[in-house]
Scaffold this active site. Sequence first.
Site, mmCIF file in Angstrom:
data_model
loop_
_atom_site.group_PDB
_atom_site.id
_atom_site.type_symbol
_atom_site.label_atom_id
_atom_site.label_comp_id
_atom_site.label_asym_id
_atom_site.label_seq_id
_atom_site.Cartn_x
_atom_site.Cartn_y
_atom_site.Cartn_z
ATOM 1 N N ASN A 53 85.302 45.210 38.847
ATOM 2 C CA ASN A 53 83.486 44.792 38.121
ATOM 3 C C ASN A 53 82.217 45.587 38.661
ATOM 4 O O ASN A 53 81.952 45.653 39.618
ATOM 5 C CB ASN A 53 83.566 43.188 39.351
ATOM 6 C CG ASN A 53 82.236 41.970 38.891
ATOM 7 O OD1 ASN A 53 82.119 42.473 38.045
ATOM 8 N ND2 ASN A 53 81.651 40.815 39.085
ATOM 9 N N LYS A 91 79.795 44.248 36.801
ATOM 10 C CA LYS A 91 77.784 43.725 36.639
ATOM 11 C C LYS A 91 77.533 43.912 35.929
ATOM 12 O O LYS A 91 77.897 44.173 35.270
ATOM 13 C CB LYS A 91 78.167 43.800 37.962
ATOM 14 C CG LYS A 91 78.317 43.029 39.539
ATOM 15 C CD LYS A 91 78.265 42.763 40.658
ATOM 16 C CE LYS A 91 79.319 42.659 41.213
ATOM 17 N NZ LYS A 91 78.690 41.693 42.808
ATOM 18 N N HIS A 107 82.407 33.685 40.672
ATOM 19 C CA HIS A 107 82.296 35.088 40.854
ATOM 20 C C HIS A 107 81.184 33.842 41.471
ATOM 21 O O HIS A 107 80.212 33.577 40.902
ATOM 22 C CB HIS A 107 81.991 36.118 40.046
ATOM 23 C CG HIS A 107 81.274 37.050 41.213
ATOM 24 N ND1 HIS A 107 80.287 37.245 41.435
ATOM 25 C CD2 HIS A 107 81.902 38.562 41.341
ATOM 26 C CE1 HIS A 107 79.493 38.464 42.681
ATOM 27 N NE2 HIS A 107 81.362 38.965 42.445
ATOM 28 N N GLU A 166 78.301 35.161 42.405
ATOM 29 C CA GLU A 166 76.842 35.552 41.573
ATOM 30 C C GLU A 166 77.206 34.577 40.312
ATOM 31 O O GLU A 166 76.002 33.548 40.607
ATOM 32 C CB GLU A 166 77.477 36.853 41.336
ATOM 33 C CG GLU A 166 76.622 37.503 42.194
ATOM 34 C CD GLU A 166 77.609 38.745 42.286
ATOM 35 O OE1 GLU A 166 77.207 39.448 40.979
ATOM 36 O OE2 GLU A 166 77.023 39.291 43.058
ATOM 37 N N GLU A 205 86.496 36.309 47.915
ATOM 38 C CA GLU A 205 84.911 37.035 47.866
ATOM 39 C C GLU A 205 84.633 36.287 48.435
ATOM 40 O O GLU A 205 83.433 35.574 48.138
ATOM 41 C CB GLU A 205 84.673 37.444 46.737
ATOM 42 C CG GLU A 205 85.305 38.789 45.590
ATOM 43 C CD GLU A 205 84.741 39.179 44.842
ATOM 44 O OE1 GLU A 205 84.643 40.563 44.612
ATOM 45 O OE2 GLU A 205 83.992 38.506 44.153
ATOM 46 N N GLY A 263 78.350 43.317 48.554
ATOM 47 C CA GLY A 263 76.945 43.580 48.234
ATOM 48 C C GLY A 263 76.522 43.899 49.852
ATOM 49 O O GLY A 263 75.156 44.317 49.911
ATOM 50 N N SER A 295 82.809 44.321 49.255
ATOM 51 C CA SER A 295 82.080 45.549 50.126
ATOM 52 C C SER A 295 83.343 46.215 50.506
ATOM 53 O O SER A 295 83.777 46.815 51.841
ATOM 54 C CB SER A 295 81.538 45.543 51.447
ATOM 55 O OG SER A 295 80.012 44.646 51.840
HETATM 56 P P1 13P Z 1 80.528 44.931 46.408
HETATM 57 O O1 13P Z 1 81.860 45.366 46.443
HETATM 58 O O2 13P Z 1 79.305 45.497 45.334
HETATM 59 O O3 13P Z 1 80.387 44.349 47.845
HETATM 60 O O4 13P Z 1 81.157 43.484 45.803
HETATM 61 C C1 13P Z 1 82.184 42.941 44.520
HETATM 62 C C2 13P Z 1 82.102 41.565 43.954
HETATM 63 O O5 13P Z 1 81.159 40.808 44.669
HETATM 64 C C3 13P Z 1 83.200 42.212 43.300
HETATM 65 O O6 13P Z 1 83.413 40.724 41.955
#
Ligand code: 13P
Length: 270
Positions: free
Chosen positions: A25, A27, A115, A117, A187, A193, A233
């Site tokens: 992903n 983003k 997601h 976010e 997640e 992150g 992560s």
């Molecule tokens: P990170 O791998 O940066 O923690 O992000 C995970 C994520 O949100 C994947 O969709």
Amino acid sequence: MIGRAQELIPAPSPVTGRVRLISANWKMNHNHLEAIAAMEKLYHLLRPEQFRYAELSIHPPFVDLRSLQLLFESDRMPFVLGAQNCHQEVSGAYTGEVSAPMLSKLGVGYVIVGHSERRRLFGESAELVAQKAVAVLAAGMVPIVCVGETLEEREAGATAAVIEAQLECVVAAVPLEALPKLVVAYEPVWAIGSGQAASPADASEAAAIVRGVVAKRGGEEASSKVRVQYGGSVSAGNAGMFMAAGGVDGLLVGTASLEPEGYAQLVRDA
Ligand code: 13P
């Protein structure tokens, strides 16, 4: 350099019978030129065994999709194209939005929906996420439904309740016969992150909760086919541990998927 794409079909896990799925992903990172460069590099760093071990889906920003579709086709790269979101309607006056049929026309196979976010920054409700999952399936693609608790919810002991509530909406909305196709990404919001991943035991526990929700509507047969990813992560250092966790079929990788050398290492170690 890899040979013939048609030989690179991932085999189901001999233990679970499910095909592993490792997803990048990106983003809001990589313009279309950076995306092409990253994928050319990644492809050259991977070996046929990585493509036989798992499906590798790449979820770039919308504006990169056409470029990557052409690249994958022309160079016969056996990656699966993915998207990060879509609108729930097929077409209409929804300025700035992209529909599921538009994505499927570009050869997209998997679409991330819900997601954290999107839920947190764009106010997407569980009901809206369910509508998007239905739209993705109706367009012949597979939704990767993200679920996961915040730190406050975890500390309040509400992890299972949150996963159940987020997923029940989707499971109730999709056609019964589509249930086995679902991919669910666990997640935890606090792990995204942050550099602080959950434990493999957390991921296994979440996978069991997910399958429990699916079993309630679709029975054991459907729940044994649903694939569960862990995300938050994920790194080259912990990918193998998560892939070995009971009930976990794949990974959803953010930050660590952006840089080809590091991501190739992660996929090799998974
Ligand atoms: P990170 O791998 O940066 O923690 O992000 C995970 C994520 O949100 C994947 O969709």
